[in-house]
Every structure is written in structure tokens, then in C-alpha cells.
Scaffold this active site. Structure first.
Site, PDB file in Angstrom:
ATOM      1  N   ASN A   1      18.404  15.214  61.496  1.00 37.69           N
ATOM      2  CA  ASN A   1      19.472  16.133  61.885  1.00 37.69           C
ATOM      3  C   ASN A   1      20.282  15.491  63.008  1.00 37.69           C
ATOM      4  OD1 ASN A   1      20.500  18.226  64.001  1.00 37.69           O
ATOM      5  ND2 ASN A   1      20.316  19.403  62.113  1.00 37.69           N
TER       6      ASN A   1
ATOM      7  N   THR B   1      21.964  19.320  57.740  1.00 39.79           N
ATOM      8  CA  THR B   1      22.506  20.118  58.839  1.00 39.79           C
ATOM      9  C   THR B   1      21.807  21.465  58.841  1.00 39.79           C
ATOM     10  OG1 THR B   1      24.330  20.879  57.476  1.00 39.79           O
ATOM     11  CG2 THR B   1      24.774  18.998  58.873  1.00 39.79           C
ATOM     12  N   GLU B   2      21.619  21.991  60.036  1.00 45.45           N
ATOM     13  CA  GLU B   2      20.776  23.171  60.223  1.00 45.45           C
ATOM     14  C   GLU B   2      21.293  24.408  59.499  1.00 45.45           C
ATOM     15  OE1 GLU B   2      22.318  21.430  62.444  1.00 45.45           O
ATOM     16  OE2 GLU B   2      23.468  22.669  63.840  1.00 45.45           O
ATOM     17  N   VAL B   3      22.587  24.440  59.204  1.00 47.74           N
ATOM     18  CA  VAL B   3      23.125  25.599  58.507  1.00 47.74           C
ATOM     19  C   VAL B   3      22.683  25.630  57.045  1.00 47.74           C
ATOM     20  CG1 VAL B   3      25.085  26.269  59.934  1.00 47.74           C
ATOM     21  CG2 VAL B   3      25.286  24.301  58.440  1.00 47.74           C
ATOM     22  N   GLY B   4      21.979  24.613  56.579  1.00 47.07           N
ATOM     23  CA  GLY B   4      21.362  24.718  55.261  1.00 47.07           C
ATOM     24  C   GLY B   4      21.696  23.635  54.262  1.00 47.07           C
TER      25      GLY B   4
END
Ligand SMILES: CC(C)(COP(=O)(O)OP(=O)(O)OC[C@H]1O[C@@H](n2cnc3c(N)ncnc32)[C@H](O)[C@@H]1OP(=O)(O)O)[C@@H](O)C(=O)NCCC(=O)NCCS
Length: 515
Positions: free
Chosen positions: A296, A322-325
Site C-alpha cells: 500500500n 489501495t485501502e479503498v478496495g
């Protein structure tokens, strides 16, 4: 059967005092209707508005979450990030509204707990950071200090945890690409899935309403495997009707490679980075990448690590996410942070953070605004500037290895590379290595207790977190240890008798050839 209504009708449906879960996907048809309605009628008012990620617009312009920046309309925000929404930030900084900042992932996961009527989210995430109620409880201003704690420290199975407490969600604003006649929602042309399903279920099971902005209505029933939010969770549908009001991001109306509608040719998509301090930092961070890693990259300088991986021919051998998916593909950088070109898969945001929180990330490279002798890092609050933590706490607390990336000093800093040597032309006015950070976004103490592998990479030196504090691990060629490093820090790091130089390849033109 869900009703098709206008955005203004949708805003009128939300009662005063409601808690509204706004899934932060630019919904420029529905969001502005709230401000319009409030200005015209004084309703809805006293809202608690909850959102997870920051979506811009990086200014006070009336776009994105700034549509909710109305004193009186909003009583409280509970947000993962506010720094990109300057109009909201102003209301918080001037104590006009109550504001809590919680880790983006934990907030997205909390919707599932609310939906299932569980008491809240039990997690390690946030312990010993400013979110911990023994420190600041995530309260962002003086006005909020007098308010109740929204999370508790609990002990369960002999371990200390945080409980982010559930609350009823009276309304959810979510988004999809299209709706069919049963109100089923497809995400076929969305850049992100986010937490639409969890937020809709939280509202549904709280007895609240679910409003969906879609780009268009589908004449055919959506294939069941492609239904992202089933019509039984949807009450009202608002049709945006144009890409301008339903853009992929705040900066790109439509890019079919974000949603998998088409594949972009990436062979020339990444321009080589010019040799500068940012490139030096990214190159040094890159040296910790290994084939097969899940990685990430955080907002800011660290996004350049993907460009270095591309330059060095290693991008295809690692998985950026990315952390949003988003899993795979080439993440976008700069202000357009969030989507990726050619993603391999979409996860919902809460699922992505399940993976992260459980240690699924091999490496995280994240920004750094202040660091102190204990290895604490602050990125969430800089004097009067209220930024928020975003996914930083989830990511840094759980990744197997953390590389914090940032210039050694801020504001006016200038340095160049001359014949393989780093030359500092002007020091930044603000030191980043300080005696004590303003806010604990990353707890060095917590990290040391859990034997975390942590590096701090700057253009002129590299530190490693060790049990006694920060150990100077490397310095750049051309840098004087005393003058350029030690004299410019707010504390004395641990300095071994011999400090190795950073790899000379970092400071050479052309590919490093070390991948
Ligand atoms: C901390 C953060 C601001 C650093 O950004 P960056 O682009 O890597 O680094 P920079 O040093 O260029 O800092 C960005 C700005 O903050 C300023 N800044 C950084 N550290 C500062 C400090 N200690 N004091 C004052 N200003 C500082 C810089 O001068 C720069 O200002 P400018 O935009 O006016 O030029 C950024 O990483 C961030 O917003 N983090 C929080 C969210 C997050 O990390 N989420 C994680 C998942 S994405």
C-alpha cells in the site's frame, strides 16, 4: 419498490437531527441539494454526518464533502479524513461544529456492526494513538472535548481493545452506476465499491432510509451476480443524468480503465521521475520492495514508489493496492488519489480493511509530517491545519513493514543532486524530526511493543525504529552528519560509530538496476 425522486426531494426526506452515512463517492447531484434545501427552508438541520475517506476538492469550493459545510445544517461530523475539504475544516477549526476523526477502515467496518445490531467494532486499531480515549478520543476541536466519547477501551480475552460504539443510522447516501426497475444497483462503471452495501444495511436495519445516486436507469434487470446493492435495501433513487454530476473522482469525470470497462495501455503511462528529493526518497523506499509483496502506498510522496517500481521493471512482480478496495493495477497519485488504472479486483472498503487489519499487507509506504524520539509519527494535525488520519492508523498499525517517507524538513526546503552527491541549497523552515509530535497518528511505543519493522526514509538519511528509539541507519553521500542531520533534529537519535552511506545507485541518473 424504490421510488425515483429528485435530489431536492431526497434532501427534504431527511429529518432534522438525523445521523446520515454519506459514502464518499462524488455525488454532485444529491450532495448540493442538502445545502440548497437548508438555505431555502432551514431543514434538514442538526445533522450528524458520517464519512470515511476524504474525496476533495482540496479547497473550500462547494464540491464533494464541502456541500455539507453549513453551520446549523450540520451539528457534528464523524469522519475518517477532513483535510481535503477546506470548508468543513474551517468549521471544525473555528469550533462551529463538533468533529470526531476515526480511522477510515474502522469507520467503514463499524457500519457492518451497526447493521448486525452488535454493540460496536472491537479492534486494536487506534490503541495508543490520538483516537484512544485515554489520549484524545479522536476529538478534533475544543467544542468536541466536552462531548461524549464515541469509543471505549475494553478488555476481552485478557487483551486490551478499543470498542467503537454503534449508533443508529437514520439515512444513507450511496451511489451506483445504474438501477433496474426493482431498485437493484450495479457498480459496473464505478471506480470504487467503497462501503455502499454496509452503509445501506446499517440504515435499513436502523429503520432509516437509503438514497442512491445512479448515473442512469437500466431498462433490463441487472444480472444477479452484478447486483452490488439489492433493491430491498434501497428506498429512493436519484438519477444524476450526466458524468459531470456523477464523476469517477473529483478530478476525472470518466476513465473506463478505472472501472474495468476497458484496459489502458500502461507501457508509456508512467513518465520517468526527474532526479529530485522526492525521487531519492522513493528510490530508497523501493529498495525494501520484494517480488510477490502486497503493497500500500499512501497519499503524497510515497505514491512515487510505484513510478520507481515501474522504472525498475518490478511493478508487474508486486501487487499494489489501495485501502479503498482496489487490488492490482497502477494506483493514481497526486490529488486524484484513490482509483487505479487496470485494477485486478474490487473489494468493498470494509473487506479491504479486514485484510489490512489482519496483517495482509507486506509493506506500507506512508507520508510523514512529524516524527519524535520515540518513533511517534504525526500526519493528522499540523498546528491549525486539521488533516485527519484517513487509513493511516489501520495501515501503519497492521502492515508487516512500514516505511515512512518524507523530506527531512518542510516549507521552503530545496536540495539537488550534483555528481552523485546530495547538496542542500536551502533548509526547510520547519523541522520534521521534533522533540514531541503534536498528535500521535502512529504510536512508536505501541510499534516497539509489537516488534514492528519500521523505517523512516528521508532524502538525506534513514532511521530505523529500535527498542531504544530511532537508530541512524544510513546517510546520503555529500551529507555532513553533524551539520545536516544532528544539528537539525529536535532530539538526539542513536548514532553508531560507523554510519553507512545510502546506496550510491539512488543518486545516479538512469535506472538503479537493483530490482
Ligand atoms: C503527511 C502528509 C501531508 C505528507 O504529504 P507529502 O506530500 O508526502 O509531503 P510534503 O512534505 O510535501 O508535505 C505536504 C505539505 O505539508 C507540509 N508539511 C509537511 N510536514 C510539515 C510540518 N511538519 N509542518 C508544517 N508543514 C508540513 C509541506 O510543507 C507541504 O506543504 P505544501 O503543500 O504547502 O507544499 C500526507 O502524507 C498526508 O496527508 N497524510 C495523511 C493521510 C494518510 O497518510 N493516509 C494514509 C492512507 S492514504
Amino acid at each position: 419498490m424504490p421510488k425515483i425522486i429528485t435530489a431536492d426531494e431526497a434532501a427534504h426526506l431527511v429529518p432534522n437531527g438525523a445521523t446520515l452515512a454519506v459514502v464518499p463517492m462524488p455525488s454532485e447531484e444529491v450532495y448540493p441539494a442538502f445545502a440548497r434545501s437548508f438555505d431555502a427552508t432551514g431543514s434538514p438541520r442538526d445533522l450528524t454526518v458520517v464519512w470515511t475517506a476524504g474525496i476533495g476538492p482540496f479547497s473550500a469550493e462547494a464540491r464533494g464533502m464541502n456541500h455539507f459545510a453549513r453551520e446549523g445544517m450540520v451539528k457534528r461530523v464523524i469522519a475518517g479524513h477532513i483535510g481535503l475539504n477546506h470548508a468543513i475544516g474551517e468549521l471544525v477549526a473555528t469550533n462551529k461544529i463538533e468533529a470526531y476523526n476515526f480511522p477510515q477502515g474502522s469507520l467503514s467496518q463499524l457500519y457492518r456492526e451497526i447493521a448486525a445490531k452488535r454493540p460496536g467494532l472491537i479492534t486494536d486499531i487506534g490503541l495508543e494513538t490520538f483516537v484512544d480515549p485515554r489520549l484524545e478520543g479522536g476529538k478534533m476541536n475544543e467544542r468536541t472535548r466536552a462531548c461524549e466519547d464515541l469509543l471505549d477501551v475494553i478488555e476481552i480475552l485478557g487483551q486490551e481493545k478499543l470498542l467503537y460504539k454503534s449508533f443508529p443510522v437514520h439515512g444513507a447516501i450511496i451511489r451506483g452506476t445504474c438501477a433496474d426497475e426493482l431498485g437493484n444497483i450495479s457498480n459496473a462503471d464505478e471506480a470504487l465499491d467503497m462501503e455502499c452495501l454496509a452503509a445501506a444495511m446499517a440504515a435499513r436495519n436502523s429503520g432509516g432510509i437509503v438514497i442512491v445516486q445512479v448515473e442512469y436507469l437500466s431498462e433490463e434487470l441487472i444480472h444477479p451476480h452484478e447486483v452490488y446493492v439489492p433493491g430491498i435495501f434501497v428506498d429512493y433513487i436519484v438519477v444524476a443524468g450526466s458524468r459531470e454530476k456523477h464523476p469517477h473522482t473529483m478530478f476525472v469525470d470518466h476513465d473506463p480503465s478505472y472501472s474495468g470497462q476497458s484496459r489502458a495501455d500502461l507501457s508509456n503511462a508512467v513518465a520517468p521521475m526527474a532526479m529530485n528529493t522526492e525521487k531519492i526518497i522513493c528510490r530508497r523506499a523501493f529498495l525494501d520492495l520484494r517480488a510477490g509483496m502486497n503493497i500500500n502506498l499512501g497519499v503524497g510522496i510515497p505514491m512515487g514508489v510505484a513510478r520507481i517500481a515501474f522504472e525498475e521493471g518490478l511493478l508487474a512482480q508486486v501487487t499494489m493496492n489501495t485501502e479503498v478496495g482496489l487490488i492490482g493495477g497502477l494506483p493514481e497519485g497526486g490529488k486524484n488519489f484513490g482509483p487505479a488504472k487496470n485494477p485486478m479486483a474490487f473489494l468493498t472498503q470494509p473487506s479491504m480493511f479486514d485484510f489490512y487489519d489482519g496483517g495482509g499487507l507486506d509493506l506500507a509506504c506512508l507520508g510523514m509530517a512529524q516524527t519524535d524520539r520515540e518513533g511517534n509519527v504525526n500526519v493528522s494535525k499540523l498546528g491549525p491545519r486539521l488533516i485527519g488520519c484517513g487509513g493511516f492508523i489501520n495501515i501503519t498499525q497492521s502492515a508487516k513493514k512500514c516505511v515512512f517517507c518524507g523530506e527531512f524538513s518542510a516549507v521552503g526546503f530545496d536540495a539537488v543532486v550534483d555528481q552523485g552527491q546530495l547538496v542542500i541549497r536551502q533548509e526547510g523552515k520547519v523541522a520534521k524530526f521534533v522533540e514531541a509530535v503534536e498528535q500521535f497518528t502512529f504510536s512508536g511505543r505501541h510499534a516497539r511493543k509489537h516488534h514492528k519493522d519500521v523505517l523512516f526514509v528521508t532524502e538525506r538519511c534513514v532511521f530505523q525504529l529500535v527498542p531504544e528509539g530511532l537508530l541512524l541507519k544510513e546517510i546520503a553521500p555529500g551529507i555532513d552528519l553533524q551539520r545536516d542531520v544532528l544539528d537539525r533534529m529536535g532530539f538526539a537519535p542513536i548514532v553508531p560509530a560507523e554510519v553507512p552511506r545510502m546506496d550510491a545507485a539512488i543518486f545516479r541518473d538512469g535506472a538503479m538496476g537493483v530490482g
